[in-house]
Scaffold this motif. Sequence first.
Motif, PDB file in Angstrom:
ATOM      1  N   PHE A 141       0.863  -1.091  -0.074  1.00 55.83           N
ATOM      2  CA  PHE A 141       0.043   0.086  -0.105  1.00 55.83           C
ATOM      3  C   PHE A 141       0.922   1.253   0.031  1.00 55.83           C
ATOM      4  N   ARG A 142       0.613   2.289  -0.861  1.00 58.17           N
ATOM      5  CA  ARG A 142       1.514   3.515  -0.895  1.00 58.17           C
ATOM      6  C   ARG A 142       2.593   3.243  -1.759  1.00 58.17           C
ATOM      7  N   ARG A 143       2.950   1.855  -2.171  1.00 57.39           N
ATOM      8  CA  ARG A 143       4.151   1.839  -2.924  1.00 57.39           C
ATOM      9  C   ARG A 143       3.889   1.622  -4.298  1.00 57.39           C
TER      10      ARG A 143
ATOM     11  N   GLY B   8      -1.841   4.012  -7.641  1.00 54.24           N
ATOM     12  CA  GLY B   8      -3.148   3.876  -7.453  1.00 54.24           C
ATOM     13  C   GLY B   8      -3.478   2.592  -6.356  1.00 54.24           C
ATOM     14  N   LEU B   9      -4.868   2.546  -6.506  1.00 52.43           N
ATOM     15  CA  LEU B   9      -5.107   1.369  -5.518  1.00 52.43           C
ATOM     16  C   LEU B   9      -5.888   0.195  -5.965  1.00 52.43           C
ATOM     17  N   VAL B  10      -5.534  -0.863  -5.405  1.00 54.39           N
ATOM     18  CA  VAL B  10      -6.294  -2.016  -5.853  1.00 54.39           C
ATOM     19  C   VAL B  10      -7.783  -2.035  -5.260  1.00 54.39           C
ATOM     20  N   SER B  11      -8.854  -2.061  -6.158  1.00 58.72           N
ATOM     21  CA  SER B  11     -10.100  -1.968  -5.227  1.00 58.72           C
ATOM     22  C   SER B  11     -10.239  -3.397  -4.451  1.00 58.72           C
TER      23      SER B  11
END
Lengths: 182, 310
Positions: free
Chosen positions: A76-78, A81-84
Motif C-alpha cells: 500500500f502506498r508503494r 493507484g489502489l487495488v479495489s
Amino acid sequence: MQKRTLLDGQKFQITIKRLCHQLIENHNDFSNTALIGIQPRGSYFADRVKNELSEVLKKSTILKGNLDITFFRDDFRRKDGLVSASSNTIDFIIEGKNIILIDDVLWTGRTIRAAMDALLAYGRPAKVELMVLIDRRFSRQLPIEPNYIGHQVDSLNSQMVRVSWKETEGEDKVILISESNK
Amino acid sequence: MAVEKLSTRHLLGIKDINRNDIELIFETADNFKDVINRPIKRVPSLRDITIANIFFENSTRTKLSFELAEKRLSADVVNFAASSSSVSKGETLIDTVNNILAMKVDMVVMRHPYAGAGQFLSRHIKAQIVNAGDGAHEHPTQALLDAFSIRQKLGDVAGKKVVIVGDILHSRVAISNILCLQKLGAEVMVCGPTTLIPKHIESLGVKVEHNLIKALNWCDVANMLRIQLERQDIKYFPSLREYAMMYGLNKQILDNLDKEIVIMHPGPINRGVEITSDVADSKQSIILEQVENGVAVRMAVLYLLAAQND
C-alpha cells in the motif's frame, strides 16, 4: 509475446480432482474444515473445489468463504493507484476450525502472508493449510510453502501466469506468458 | 481488479470532488463496514502514517469518529485542542500547524471556526488536509456519511427527495449535504424560518419551503439540523419553544403523514427542539446508523487519501 500452456482440458479437471482427494485424505468428511478462497481469483478455484468435494462426499454443507486481503497488503502506498477491495463473505465461525486457504497462483508469498493476517481478524483457527493451483517455485520472497499443489512451474519474475476459469473466461486453462526477446 | 484513485489530494469540501470520487469512497466504506463488524476491527493499512487531529473548535462525535477511524487503520494519532494550546498565546494557524508538521505528520484533520481555513492551510503546507468542519462553510465527511446512510437505507441516493430542516444559514452540514446529494442525483429541499434560510439559496438548485408539513409530505428523507445557537449573534426566531412548535418533528406529525419517511440528524440532538425523543428513537430514525457509518466513511476517506501521498 510467447505463450505456453501449463494446464488445460482434461489435465485441468484431473488436477482439481486429485487435489480434492488429497484434501479428503487429511480432512475426512469436512465436519470441522472450511475452505477460504482468496479474493478475487482464489474464490473461483475454491468454488470449483467445493463443488467437487460436495460431489465426492455427497455432502452439500461444506463451508466455504471468500477473503479479501486488500487492507492487509504490504505494498500500500508503494504502487501507483489502489487495488479495489472485494467483499469478504465468511458467514461461519472460524474459531477452532481447520482452514484451507485457496489461491490460484503462489508466487512471492506476500498475498498469503496478508491473507493469514486478514484471516486471523476473524478468530483463531485450529490449523491453516494452503492450497494453490500453480506454484511458481523458486520465486518466494517470504518463507511460505503450500500444502497442496496442483502444478509446479519454474518461471522468471518477468513472466506471468494467467489462470482462466470456465465460469468467467469460458475455458479452464493456465498459461505462462513471456515477453519475447527482440 | 480496477486501479482507482481520488481526483483530489485533500478533502476540503464536497465542492472539490466529483461523483466518481464519492462512489469510490462509498465502495471503500462498504468494505470498512465489514472490517468494523469483525471480532478484530483493525487493519494495518496506515501503519506508517501519522495523523494530527487539530480541533480549533469543540467537537465530540466528529473527533471521536475520526480518531476511531485512524486507530482502526493502524495510523499513529496525535490530538491537538486549540483551547489548551499556544494558540491562546497568540500563535498563528500556519505556525501552529508547521510546528506539528515538523514532528513528521503526514495528514491533518482540522476543524476551524473560519470558513476556508483548510483551503488556506493546503496552500501553505505539504501534508494532506481533511476538513472536519470550517465555520459555516463545509463539513464534507458528514455529508458523505449522510448520503452513505441514505444509500444504505433506501438502496440508492439518485432520485430520492431529501429535505434539510432547520438552521440552514449557519450550517456547514447543510451546504455539504446539498452539494453531495445533488452530485449523486437526489432532489433537495430546504425548510426553516425565513430568517434561517440564506438569500439566493435557490441558485444552488434547491427548493425552499417554509411549511414543515408540506416539506415532509414531499420528501423521502428528512434531515433535521441542530439549531446552532453558538453561531447566532442575533435572535433569528422569537423562542426555542416557538421554533419547536413550527419546525420541531414529533411523533404525531410523523404518524399523520401518508408515507414512511427516513429521519436523520447529524447530532448532537437538542431533544424536544428539532426532534422529540420518541422520533429520535423510532424505527424510522437512522441516527445511530449515521454514527456507525461515520467511522467507516472516514476510514475510507483517510485510506484513499493516504494512497496518493507521494
